[in-house]
Write a protein that holds these residues in place. Structure first.
Motif, PDB file in Angstrom:
ATOM      1  N   GLY A   1      -4.446  18.178  10.009  1.00 45.64           N
ATOM      2  CA  GLY A   1      -3.290  17.615  10.716  1.00 45.64           C
ATOM      3  C   GLY A   1      -3.606  16.361  11.509  1.00 45.64           C
ATOM      4  N   MET A   2      -4.709  15.687  11.149  1.00 42.35           N
ATOM      5  CA  MET A   2      -5.127  14.484  11.893  1.00 42.35           C
ATOM      6  C   MET A   2      -5.121  13.255  10.968  1.00 42.35           C
ATOM      7  SD  MET A   2      -5.783  15.816  14.889  1.00 42.35           S
ATOM      8  CE  MET A   2      -6.777  14.619  15.777  1.00 42.35           C
ATOM      9  N   PHE A   3      -4.989  12.084  11.565  1.00 42.91           N
ATOM     10  CA  PHE A   3      -5.104  10.824  10.811  1.00 42.91           C
ATOM     11  C   PHE A   3      -5.913   9.825  11.617  1.00 42.91           C
ATOM     12  CE2 PHE A   3      -1.322  10.021  13.406  1.00 42.91           C
ATOM     13  CZ  PHE A   3      -1.513   8.710  13.833  1.00 42.91           C
TER      14      PHE A   3
ATOM     15  N   VAL B   1      -4.950   6.679   7.347  1.00 47.27           N
ATOM     16  CA  VAL B   1      -5.567   7.597   6.381  1.00 47.27           C
ATOM     17  C   VAL B   1      -5.536   9.012   6.955  1.00 47.27           C
ATOM     18  CG1 VAL B   1      -7.678   8.221   5.140  1.00 47.27           C
ATOM     19  CG2 VAL B   1      -7.032   5.798   5.416  1.00 47.27           C
ATOM     20  N   TYR B   2      -5.034   9.946   6.161  1.00 48.00           N
ATOM     21  CA  TYR B   2      -5.045  11.358   6.565  1.00 48.00           C
ATOM     22  C   TYR B   2      -6.459  11.885   6.369  1.00 48.00           C
ATOM     23  CZ  TYR B   2      -3.977  16.318   6.770  1.00 48.00           C
ATOM     24  OH  TYR B   2      -3.968  17.670   7.112  1.00 48.00           O
TER      25      TYR B   2
ATOM     26  N   ILE C   1      -2.896   8.261   1.823  1.00 46.19           N
ATOM     27  CA  ILE C   1      -2.472   7.131   2.671  1.00 46.19           C
ATOM     28  C   ILE C   1      -1.116   7.473   3.291  1.00 46.19           C
ATOM     29  CG2 ILE C   1      -1.849   4.687   2.727  1.00 46.19           C
ATOM     30  CD1 ILE C   1      -3.668   4.282   0.297  1.00 46.19           C
ATOM     31  N   LEU C   2      -1.056   7.482   4.598  1.00 45.38           N
ATOM     32  CA  LEU C   2       0.193   7.707   5.322  1.00 45.38           C
ATOM     33  C   LEU C   2       0.865   6.358   5.601  1.00 45.38           C
ATOM     34  CD1 LEU C   2      -1.159  10.240   7.989  1.00 45.38           C
ATOM     35  CD2 LEU C   2      -0.140  10.774   5.758  1.00 45.38           C
TER      36      LEU C   2
ATOM     37  N   GLN D   1       0.830  -1.214   0.000  1.00 48.95           N
ATOM     38  CA  GLN D   1       0.000   0.000   0.000  1.00 48.95           C
ATOM     39  C   GLN D   1       0.864   1.263   0.000  1.00 48.95           C
ATOM     40  OE1 GLN D   1      -2.750  -0.239   3.283  1.00 48.95           O
ATOM     41  NE2 GLN D   1      -3.890  -1.968   2.388  1.00 48.95           N
ATOM     42  N   SER D   2       2.087   1.166   0.556  1.00 45.27           N
ATOM     43  CA  SER D   2       2.960   2.349   0.606  1.00 45.27           C
ATOM     44  C   SER D   2       3.488   2.745  -0.763  1.00 45.27           C
ATOM     45  CB  SER D   2       4.132   2.099   1.559  1.00 45.27           C
ATOM     46  OG  SER D   2       4.970   1.061   1.071  1.00 45.27           O
ATOM     47  N   THR D   3       3.251   1.917  -1.779  1.00 42.69           N
ATOM     48  CA  THR D   3       3.677   2.250  -3.155  1.00 42.69           C
ATOM     49  C   THR D   3       2.501   2.163  -4.126  1.00 42.69           C
ATOM     50  OG1 THR D   3       4.315  -0.064  -3.553  1.00 42.69           O
ATOM     51  CG2 THR D   3       6.036   1.422  -2.740  1.00 42.69           C
TER      52      THR D   3
END
Length: 268
Positions: free
Chosen positions: A239-241, A234-235, A220-221, A203-205
């Motif tokens: 400034g929150m996730f 998920v952002y 996606i963080l 998921q990071s790519t």
């Protein structure tokens, strides 16, 4: 006068009666001795000769010497046996010492490896802490996405993850009552028709890499390297996730400074 009167007579002189008697006695004695000797020889020839050997008598000194010799022999045998036992005990002790030394070396090597692993883990933890501190400082000095209100598909993703806050974190779960981090992200995008890989590393790519200073709701963080991430969320803006953090917290909403992410990807 006869013509032979002056001629010495050749006759032997007459012996006296005593001389004759003495010689007769001697001769008789000799003959008697010979007769006795002959009779004895005949008797000895008729009977077998038996010889008796007398053994030496065992004196007190000889008995003492024999006893002392026996004691010495017994003592020597006992000494040999004792020496054999000592040699066997020494060999056993040497073998045990060798075994103990080998065990001690193995334990020392294992302890050394464990210490090296502990130091490596401590160094990794320190490095991660430094990295998080740096990211937190960066996040605090940068301005996230200008839009705090999600629209379209991103709004649907944000609404979905916020609706899961308070549910349990279960490793390998993908809903609806429990999730792990990548299971929550996958489910959020699935309900808008976007198919994502199941695990954090992939998921990071899965989308386009974006800067943490240019985040938008629905991005996606990820934590860790791109392609080797160990956590995702998920952002949701401001400034929150929202993410499935761990079994202790479950699904929660947190500020970026709580646990600064490493990077982000944009799918929408």
């Amino acid at each position: 006068m006869s013509h032979t009167a002056l001629i010495r007579s050749h006759r032997k002189p007459r012996r006296s009666a005593s001389t004759i008697a003495m010689r007769a006695g001697v001769a008789g004695g000799v003959l008697s001795t010979l007769a006795v000797a002959g009779a004895s020889g005949a008797a000895n020839a008729a009977e077998p000769v038996t010889q008796t050997l007398e053994l030496p008598t065992l004196t007190a000194d000889l008995a003492t010497q024999v006893a002392q010799s026996a004691d010495a022999t017994q003592q020597a045998a006992a000494n040999y046996e004792l020496q054999a036992e000592r040699d066997a005990a020494a060999a056993k002790a040497a073998h045990q010492a060798k075994t103990d030394l080998a065990d001690a070396k193995k334990k020392a090597e294992a302890k050394k490896k464990a210490e090296a692993a502990r130091k490596a883990a401590a160094e990794r933890a320190t490095s991660r802490s430094v990295e998080r501190t740096t990211l937190a400082a960066t996040a605090s000095t940068s301005t996230p996405a200008t839009s705090s209100t999600a629209t379209g598909s991103a709004a649907a993703v944000v609404a979905f993850v916020k609706a899961q806050i308070g549910k349990s974190y279960v490793m390998g779960a993908s809903g609806p009552s429990a999730y792990d981090c990548s299971g929550l992200v996958q489910a959020a995008f699935k309900q808008i028709g976007v198919s994502l890989p199941r695990v954090s590393q992939d998921q990071s790519t899965a989308g386009t890499q974006v800067s943490l200073s240019n985040l938008q709701p629905g991005d996606i963080l990820y934590w860790g390297g791109a392609g080797s991430a160990y956590h995702v969320a998920v952002y949701v803006g401001d400034g929150m996730f929202v993410g499935a953090q761990n079994p202790s917290t479950g699904i929660v909403e947190r500020p970026l400074s709580y646990d600064p992410p490493t990077g982000a990807v944009r799918v929408l």
